[in-house]
Write a protein that holds these residues in place. Structure first.
Motif, PDB file in Angstrom:
ATOM      1  N   VAL A  39       1.019  -0.990  -0.001  1.00  0.00           N
ATOM      2  CA  VAL A  39       0.364   0.111  -0.048  1.00  0.00           C
ATOM      3  C   VAL A  39       0.593   1.302   0.505  1.00  0.00           C
ATOM      4  O   VAL A  39       2.042   1.221   0.019  1.00  0.00           O
ATOM      5  N   PRO A  40       0.858   2.601  -0.685  1.00  0.00           N
ATOM      6  CA  PRO A  40       1.199   3.715  -0.355  1.00  0.00           C
ATOM      7  C   PRO A  40       1.484   4.261   1.034  1.00  0.00           C
ATOM      8  O   PRO A  40       0.231   3.898   2.118  1.00  0.00           O
ATOM      9  N   LEU A  41       2.511   4.480   1.651  1.00  0.00           N
ATOM     10  CA  LEU A  41       3.409   4.722   3.038  1.00  0.00           C
ATOM     11  C   LEU A  41       1.955   6.016   3.348  1.00  0.00           C
ATOM     12  O   LEU A  41       2.110   6.041   4.134  1.00  0.00           O
ATOM     13  N   ALA A  42       2.292   6.917   2.589  1.00  0.00           N
ATOM     14  CA  ALA A  42       1.089   7.446   3.034  1.00  0.00           C
ATOM     15  C   ALA A  42      -0.089   6.960   3.511  1.00  0.00           C
ATOM     16  O   ALA A  42      -1.215   7.947   4.766  1.00  0.00           O
ATOM     17  N   ARG A  43      -1.121   6.051   2.634  1.00  0.00           N
ATOM     18  CA  ARG A  43      -2.113   5.286   3.109  1.00  0.00           C
ATOM     19  C   ARG A  43      -2.027   4.692   4.590  1.00  0.00           C
ATOM     20  O   ARG A  43      -2.518   4.947   5.049  1.00  0.00           O
ATOM     21  N   GLU A  44      -0.737   3.989   4.536  1.00  0.00           N
ATOM     22  CA  GLU A  44      -0.129   3.628   5.837  1.00  0.00           C
ATOM     23  C   GLU A  44      -0.008   4.601   7.281  1.00  0.00           C
ATOM     24  O   GLU A  44      -0.529   4.004   8.108  1.00  0.00           O
ATOM     25  N   MET A  45       0.326   5.433   6.797  1.00  0.00           N
ATOM     26  CA  MET A  45       0.510   6.861   7.599  1.00  0.00           C
ATOM     27  C   MET A  45      -0.893   7.565   8.027  1.00  0.00           C
ATOM     28  O   MET A  45      -1.311   8.033   9.611  1.00  0.00           O
ATOM     29  N   ASP A  46      -2.233   7.789   7.152  1.00  0.00           N
ATOM     30  CA  ASP A  46      -3.272   8.227   7.552  1.00  0.00           C
ATOM     31  C   ASP A  46      -4.334   7.032   8.453  1.00  0.00           C
ATOM     32  O   ASP A  46      -4.301   7.245   9.377  1.00  0.00           O
ATOM     33  N   TYR A  47      -4.138   5.496   8.485  1.00  0.00           N
ATOM     34  CA  TYR A  47      -4.417   4.725   8.839  1.00  0.00           C
ATOM     35  C   TYR A  47      -3.554   4.647  10.671  1.00  0.00           C
ATOM     36  O   TYR A  47      -4.210   4.863  11.748  1.00  0.00           O
ATOM     37  N   LEU A  48      -2.635   4.788  10.971  1.00  0.00           N
ATOM     38  CA  LEU A  48      -1.410   4.848  12.301  1.00  0.00           C
ATOM     39  C   LEU A  48      -2.384   6.705  12.508  1.00  0.00           C
ATOM     40  O   LEU A  48      -2.234   6.843  13.831  1.00  0.00           O
ATOM     41  N   GLN A  49      -2.075   7.503  11.771  1.00  0.00           N
ATOM     42  CA  GLN A  49      -3.068   8.683  12.098  1.00  0.00           C
ATOM     43  C   GLN A  49      -4.538   8.713  13.037  1.00  0.00           C
ATOM     44  O   GLN A  49      -5.091   9.071  13.709  1.00  0.00           O
ATOM     45  N   ASP A  50      -5.000   8.165  12.077  1.00  0.00           N
ATOM     46  CA  ASP A  50      -6.372   7.280  13.008  1.00  0.00           C
ATOM     47  C   ASP A  50      -6.216   6.853  14.163  1.00  0.00           C
ATOM     48  O   ASP A  50      -7.392   7.326  15.019  1.00  0.00           O
ATOM     49  N   TYR A  51      -5.353   5.793  14.190  1.00  0.00           N
ATOM     50  CA  TYR A  51      -5.264   5.118  15.636  1.00  0.00           C
ATOM     51  C   TYR A  51      -4.633   5.485  16.435  1.00  0.00           C
ATOM     52  O   TYR A  51      -5.227   5.931  17.891  1.00  0.00           O
ATOM     53  N   MET A  52      -3.821   6.772  16.014  1.00  0.00           N
ATOM     54  CA  MET A  52      -3.102   7.828  17.462  1.00  0.00           C
ATOM     55  C   MET A  52      -4.850   8.388  17.660  1.00  0.00           C
ATOM     56  O   MET A  52      -4.728   8.883  19.290  1.00  0.00           O
TER      57      MET A  52
END
Length: 346
Positions: A198-211
């Motif tokens: 997956v794009p790293l940007a999408r993985e980061m969106d996921y992490l930010q939702d988690y945070m």
């Protein structure tokens, strides 16, 4: 598997067409008066011996039925010369033909095509078994990866739902946004994370939702200090690779985190991705099963070994009251295409 079998049969057809052409060309060039019947008889004998033995091996190869196999092999050798004798220009009942050509074909042509059919059968079995083994290994790897991806702490989901319930009960303005973030997080976990990368940007969106959902537990400013360096849009990684590291930082940090206690850094430099997460360690002693690292780090180690063999490093630093994990993945810009090619090959 069926595609490979079709390729083998296409090879059979091409080889036999070329072989027939070469035999007929040789007889015609030698100015043989009966080159047509000789060619037909020769090819039919070769086909009869080759494929009767080929399918006989399909049934008996690798099985402990030697008596049945050798009886049928003797029958194949006996009837093998018949097409050549029947199509011979001389009368088939001629003793000279039977006593002369039959032993010659039986001792020369028949053994050659018996051996070639055995070689073709063994080669095909070897290729098919190798492909089958690779498919089983790939399936085992995918099953393990699926299991490892599913090990995100379920308590997070329950705690988040309780927090959202409280927000809804109090009619807090943050409630709708929290519901949307949870929906985005679950959608990514269930659907989007099934892709190889997956794009790293999408993985980061996921992490930010988690945070953001974790932040519901705290009334203060954000407890995570997140910094990103480099171009994230052009970088692709395996999904759900960082979540366990971030989850551990929350789990093994103090019960009450202060703003900026958790430090997360993502850096892309050339073809190297670096992910750092640092957290303070709780002061009260913990059991061996709940020491910093928990089950998250073994999970990440297994996934990295399966996804990026020889292309990663995972460093753990525990000094005083600080715990830090540094993950580096090398060769990401070429890794996307290589991993796709590897999956297609399997």
């Amino acid at each position: 598997m069926q595609k490979v079998k079709r390729i083998f049969w296409l090879i059979h057809v091409i080889v036999w067409v070329l072989f027939t052409f070469l035999v007929s060309l040789q007889l015609y060039t030698d100015d043989h008066n009966y080159w047509v019947p000789f060619t037909i008889g020769f090819i039919l004998t070769a086909l009869l011996v080759f494929y009767t033995h080929f399918f006989l091996l399909t049934k008996y190869l690798g099985k402990n039925q030697k008596r049945a196999y050798f009886l049928r092999l003797a029958a194949i050798a006996s009837i093998g010369p018949l097409p050549f004798l029947i199509l011979h220009p001389k009368r088939p009942d001629s003793w000279n033909l039977i006593l002369g050509y039959y032993p010659m074909v039986l001792l020369t042509l028949v053994p050659i095509f018996l051996f070639l059919s055995w070689l073709a059968r063994v080669t095909e079995n070897l290729v098919l078994n190798t492909i089958k083994k690779e498919q089983l290994e790939k399936q085992a790897v995918e099953t393990e990866l699926h299991y490892l991806k599913s090990q995100i702490n379920p308590h997070f989901l329950f705690n988040t739902l309780n927090n959202i319930h409280t927000l809804v009960y109090k009619q807090a303005p943050a409630a709708p946004q929290a519901v949307m973030q949870l929906a985005s997080l679950m959608r990514y976990m269930i659907y989007e994370s099934n892709a190889p990368t997956v794009p790293l940007a999408r993985e980061m969106d996921y992490l930010q939702d988690y945070m953001s959902l974790q932040q519901l537990r705290y009334k203060k400013s954000p407890v995570v200090d997140l910094t990103v360096e480099g171009e994230t849009e052009s970088c692709h990684i395996a999904p759900l690779l960082f979540i366990h590291l971030l989850e551990n930082a929350y789990k093994h940090g103090p019960a009450r985190l202060e703003p900026g206690d958790l430090k997360v850094q993502i850096e892309i430099s050339e073809d190297i991705l670096t992910f750092r997460v640092q957290n303070p360690v709780r002061q009260n002693p913990v059991s061996a099963l709940e020491e910093p690292g928990g089950i998250g780090l073994p999970n990440v180690r297994k996934r990295l070994a399966l996804l990026y063999p020889g292309q990663h490093s995972l460093e753990i630093h525990h000094a005083g009251d600080t715990f830090a994990v540094v993950l580096k993945i090398h060769g990401l810009h070429t890794q996307v295409h290589e991993r796709k090619a590897q999956l297609l090959h399997h």
